[in-house]
Scaffold this active site. Sequence first.
Site, PDB file in Angstrom:
ATOM      1  N   HIS A   1      -5.862   1.223  -0.596  1.00  0.00           N
ATOM      2  CA  HIS A   1      -6.021   2.474  -0.116  1.00  0.00           C
ATOM      3  C   HIS A   1      -5.506   3.952  -0.536  1.00  0.00           C
ATOM      4  O   HIS A   1      -5.356   4.710  -0.856  1.00  0.00           O
ATOM      5  CB  HIS A   1      -6.067   1.920   1.653  1.00  0.00           C
ATOM      6  CG  HIS A   1      -7.260   1.443   1.846  1.00  0.00           C
ATOM      7  ND1 HIS A   1      -8.723   2.070   1.541  1.00  0.00           N
ATOM      8  CD2 HIS A   1      -7.941   0.439   3.012  1.00  0.00           C
ATOM      9  CE1 HIS A   1     -10.116   1.209   1.928  1.00  0.00           C
ATOM     10  NE2 HIS A   1      -9.124   0.367   3.373  1.00  0.00           N
TER      11      HIS A   1
ATOM     12  N   HIS B   1      -4.842  -5.184   0.516  1.00  0.00           N
ATOM     13  CA  HIS B   1      -6.279  -3.914   0.629  1.00  0.00           C
ATOM     14  C   HIS B   1      -5.404  -2.880   1.151  1.00  0.00           C
ATOM     15  O   HIS B   1      -6.281  -2.120   0.110  1.00  0.00           O
ATOM     16  CB  HIS B   1      -6.981  -4.818   1.988  1.00  0.00           C
ATOM     17  CG  HIS B   1      -7.870  -4.289   2.040  1.00  0.00           C
ATOM     18  ND1 HIS B   1      -9.489  -4.162   2.005  1.00  0.00           N
ATOM     19  CD2 HIS B   1      -8.686  -3.331   3.112  1.00  0.00           C
ATOM     20  CE1 HIS B   1     -10.617  -3.163   2.099  1.00  0.00           C
ATOM     21  NE2 HIS B   1      -9.568  -2.212   3.312  1.00  0.00           N
ATOM     22  N   GLU B   2      -4.325  -3.127   1.895  1.00  0.00           N
ATOM     23  CA  GLU B   2      -4.056  -1.643   2.861  1.00  0.00           C
ATOM     24  C   GLU B   2      -3.682  -0.644   1.611  1.00  0.00           C
ATOM     25  O   GLU B   2      -3.218   0.435   1.243  1.00  0.00           O
ATOM     26  CB  GLU B   2      -2.829  -2.099   3.901  1.00  0.00           C
ATOM     27  CG  GLU B   2      -4.267  -2.120   4.845  1.00  0.00           C
ATOM     28  CD  GLU B   2      -5.401  -1.292   5.305  1.00  0.00           C
ATOM     29  OE1 GLU B   2      -4.987  -0.490   4.728  1.00  0.00           O
ATOM     30  OE2 GLU B   2      -5.998  -1.827   5.942  1.00  0.00           O
TER      31      GLU B   2
ATOM     32  N   ASP C   1     -15.444   0.339   5.755  1.00  0.00           N
ATOM     33  CA  ASP C   1     -15.132   1.027   5.110  1.00  0.00           C
ATOM     34  C   ASP C   1     -16.537   1.787   3.883  1.00  0.00           C
ATOM     35  O   ASP C   1     -16.174   3.006   3.827  1.00  0.00           O
ATOM     36  CB  ASP C   1     -13.951   0.748   3.740  1.00  0.00           C
ATOM     37  CG  ASP C   1     -12.572   1.025   4.857  1.00  0.00           C
ATOM     38  OD1 ASP C   1     -12.632   1.396   4.887  1.00  0.00           O
ATOM     39  OD2 ASP C   1     -11.665  -0.448   4.297  1.00  0.00           O
TER      40      ASP C   1
END
Length: 285
Positions: free
Chosen positions: A130, A126-127, A205
């Site tokens: 980003h 996930h990170e 988000d």
Amino acid sequence: TGVTVIAATNMASSLDPALIRPGRFDKQFYIPNPDSDARKELLANYLGDSAKEKYDYDNLASKTRGCSCAEIENIVNEAKLIVLKEDVGELDESSIIQAIKQFRLKGLSKGNAKLSAKEKETIAIHEAGHAIVGHYFANKIIGEISICPTTSGAGGYTQMESKGNDNLIYSDEVFGNIVMLLGGKAAESVMLGGSDKVSLGSDEDINIATRLAIEYAKYKRGIDYSQFGDSGISELMKESKELLDKAYEQAVETMSTFKEKVHLISCELIKNEIISGEHFLALVG
């Protein structure tokens, strides 16, 4: 006679026109958040560094982009508390940067949190999503990436800064921010095998991306949809949804294009939990 009444609000658009007509409040002045030069002056003032010699103010001003006067004062006060808590002696730049990070995260990083292997993998992907979208599509400077949960409830975080002038924000930058916010969800979908494999931990988000999409639709079209009643609101929602769909498609496309980079960054996060911006750049080449 001889009395001047001054009022302040953060919600000028919500005021009744009858209140601000001539004869009541005659003049309106917009005071924006401080620009780069003003942030340098504010930081020096709150830090008690009148000569502006102790710190790299260009760096600190860049990292506090978008902050109000009160937020900058709060950051400096928090930095002073960090010095006291950690007993490191004099206030230094690293304590100020740590305070900025805490402000951005709205909390503290919980480095001792116990995560399962599956949780670590999901948060890392996930990170990484980003960061990859921020770097390749949204023209961001990546500061730090972490899979350590925070006291604000986030599973991890990706710190990034915008490049260039901070006086105006252009529509392509807003769209890039929306794509970047959806990059974590898109990365999970691409890397973990489809949308049914995506975790439900990206609600913040999605909330921010949706608010940005609504603002983007209003200003891109130059239409105050609220003046058209329910039909106007319905049209705004339609425009915003189309924009979010387009942004998510772009995020998925970016993840598919840079799938190997996402895998590389996520593996490094699983191993180290935190990687710096310099480390990130070295990994992506």
